[in-house]
Design an enzyme around this catalytic site. Structure first.
Site, short mmCIF file in Angstrom:
data_model
loop_
_atom_site.label_atom_id
_atom_site.label_comp_id
_atom_site.label_asym_id
_atom_site.label_seq_id
_atom_site.Cartn_x
_atom_site.Cartn_y
_atom_site.Cartn_z
N ASN A 16 -10.99 -2.29 2.43
CA ASN A 16 -9.65 -1.72 2.20
C ASN A 16 -9.34 -1.92 0.72
O ASN A 16 -8.94 -3.00 0.31
CB ASN A 16 -8.65 -2.44 3.10
CG ASN A 16 -7.28 -1.82 3.15
OD1 ASN A 16 -6.33 -2.46 3.58
ND2 ASN A 16 -7.12 -0.57 2.73
N CYS A 31 0.90 -5.42 3.06
CA CYS A 31 -0.52 -5.10 3.21
C CYS A 31 -1.28 -6.42 3.29
O CYS A 31 -1.30 -7.19 2.34
CB CYS A 31 -1.01 -4.27 2.02
SG CYS A 31 -2.78 -3.92 2.06
N GLY A 32 -1.89 -6.67 4.43
CA GLY A 32 -2.59 -7.93 4.63
C GLY A 32 -3.81 -8.09 3.75
O GLY A 32 -4.03 -9.14 3.14
N ASN A 33 -4.64 -7.05 3.68
CA ASN A 33 -5.81 -7.11 2.80
C ASN A 33 -5.38 -7.15 1.34
O ASN A 33 -5.98 -7.85 0.51
CB ASN A 33 -6.73 -5.91 3.05
CG ASN A 33 -7.41 -5.97 4.40
OD1 ASN A 33 -7.95 -6.99 4.79
ND2 ASN A 33 -7.37 -4.86 5.13
N ASN A 83 5.53 -4.53 8.67
CA ASN A 83 5.58 -3.07 8.76
C ASN A 83 5.28 -2.69 10.20
O ASN A 83 4.93 -3.54 11.03
CB ASN A 83 4.64 -2.39 7.75
CG ASN A 83 3.20 -2.85 7.90
OD1 ASN A 83 2.86 -3.64 8.77
ND2 ASN A 83 2.33 -2.36 7.04
N ASN A 126 1.63 3.39 11.38
CA ASN A 126 0.23 2.96 11.36
C ASN A 126 -0.27 2.91 12.80
O ASN A 126 0.42 2.34 13.67
CB ASN A 126 0.11 1.56 10.74
CG ASN A 126 0.62 1.51 9.32
OD1 ASN A 126 0.01 2.03 8.41
ND2 ASN A 126 1.78 0.87 9.13
N ARG A 132 -0.54 4.83 7.86
CA ARG A 132 0.56 5.63 7.33
C ARG A 132 0.37 5.79 5.82
O ARG A 132 0.27 4.83 5.08
CB ARG A 132 1.89 4.92 7.60
CG ARG A 132 3.09 5.53 6.93
CD ARG A 132 4.31 4.62 7.10
NE ARG A 132 5.43 5.10 6.32
CZ ARG A 132 5.65 4.82 5.04
NH1 ARG A 132 4.80 4.07 4.37
NH2 ARG A 132 6.71 5.30 4.43
N CYS A 189 -7.53 -2.83 7.96
CA CYS A 189 -6.08 -2.97 7.79
C CYS A 189 -5.69 -4.36 8.26
O CYS A 189 -5.84 -4.68 9.45
CB CYS A 189 -5.33 -1.91 8.58
SG CYS A 189 -3.52 -2.03 8.46
N GLY A 190 -5.20 -5.19 7.34
CA GLY A 190 -4.86 -6.56 7.69
C GLY A 190 -3.63 -6.66 8.58
O GLY A 190 -3.62 -7.40 9.57
N THR A 191 -2.58 -5.90 8.24
CA THR A 191 -1.40 -5.92 9.10
C THR A 191 -1.73 -5.28 10.45
O THR A 191 -1.24 -5.72 11.49
CB THR A 191 -0.22 -5.18 8.45
OG1 THR A 191 -0.61 -3.85 8.10
CG2 THR A 191 0.29 -5.93 7.22
#
Length: 276
Positions: free
Chosen positions: A11, A71-73, A151, A193, A212, A220-222
């Site tokens: 990512n 954004c987790g990543n 998010n 997302n 999204r 996607c971390g989240t």
């Protein structure tokens, strides 16, 4: 403009150190530099900004120019940048990064003077739908679980949606053409997302994501956090889950108070200058 290209499990974002640089019209810039043929190529733009109450502030823009909250990543890579590039002292092993949805605390694993992986306190997860809730997407009757982890996400378990069987092996073109219907569904006026989950065991899942504002991404971390949390509150998963993504693995741990922790790698790819 000096920039750094970084990724977490594939990512990838363009990072700009706004302690030193000033970025005008970041929405427009994100669209330009994210182009994988005519720009640098990325899932979006992340600005690393000064903060009065944290080590840095993270501001995220998707590849379509829209802003996002978390954004987790991306936040793992921000922590790596802050440490590796000397914005904090080398004895630090815990950082605080502020975001549009609040402060996040990150624990660093340092090897040979560089951050190799990061554990992020992602905050408490919460359900935003029924568990599950019915939805009709592009002539398909489906079930999803809505989750917020800073998010919003809609999580689809294949075991609840047989029509999605094999989605992790769908050709990219098919996944992209279907994914847009999930992202832009009328139930989600601000778009959403979407995560598609195959359960391997109570501690292991496969995940494919349509984000999204960016479409399919390698990770996607989240989304991983939301998916593990959705599985946990629905009784499908335990509280310690390894998430297999197209770009690598993330580990999600959920505490007794529903606080979620994400652990994964952060990688610097290259640095450069872009004429703006």
């Amino acid at each position: 403009m000096k920039f750094t290209k970084m990724h977490g499990c594939g990512n990838d974002y363009v990072y700009v150190n706004c302690f030193e640089e000033k970025v005008n019209e970041p929405e427009k810039l994100s669209r330009i530099i994210s182009d994988r043929h005519k720009g640098i190529g990325a899932d979006g733009l992340i600005l690393i900004l000064p903060s009065e109450k944290a080590d840095a502030f993270m501001q995220l823009y998707n590849s379509d120019g829209s802003s996002d909250t978390m954004c987790g990543n991306g936040i793992r890579c921000v922590a790596k940048y802050v440490y590796d590039h000397g914005l904090v002292t080398p004895d630090r092993r815990t950082l605080k990064i502020d975001t549009p949805v609040g402060m996040r605390e990150l624990d660093l694993t340092v090897e040979n003077g560089k951050v190799s992986s990061v554990r992020v306190n992602m905050g408490k997860g919460s359900a935003t739908s029924g568990i599950p809730e019915n939805i009709r997407v592009h002539d398909k009757d489906l079930k999803f679980i809505g989750i917020n982890v800073g998010n919003n996400h809609a999580v689809y378990f294949v075991e609840d949606n047989p029509v999605l069987e094999g989605i992790n092996k769908w050709p990219d073109s098919k996944f992209a053409s279907e994914g847009v219907y999930f992202e832009t569904h009328e139930k989600f006026p601000n778009r959403i997302n979407s995560e598609f989950i195959e359960i391997i065991s109570r501690n292991e899942i496969n995940m494919r994501v349509y984000e999204r504002g960016s479409g399919e991404t390698m990770a996607c971390g989240t989304g991983s956090t939301a998916s593990a949390f959705a599985g946990y509150i629905s009784g499908k998963l335990d509280n310690d889950v390894t998430v297999h993504l197209r770009g690598g693995d993330l580990r999600i741990f959920i505490d007794s108070d529903n606080t979620c922790y994400m652990t994964g790698p952060a990688v610097e790819v290259f640095t450069g200058e872009y004429k703006v």
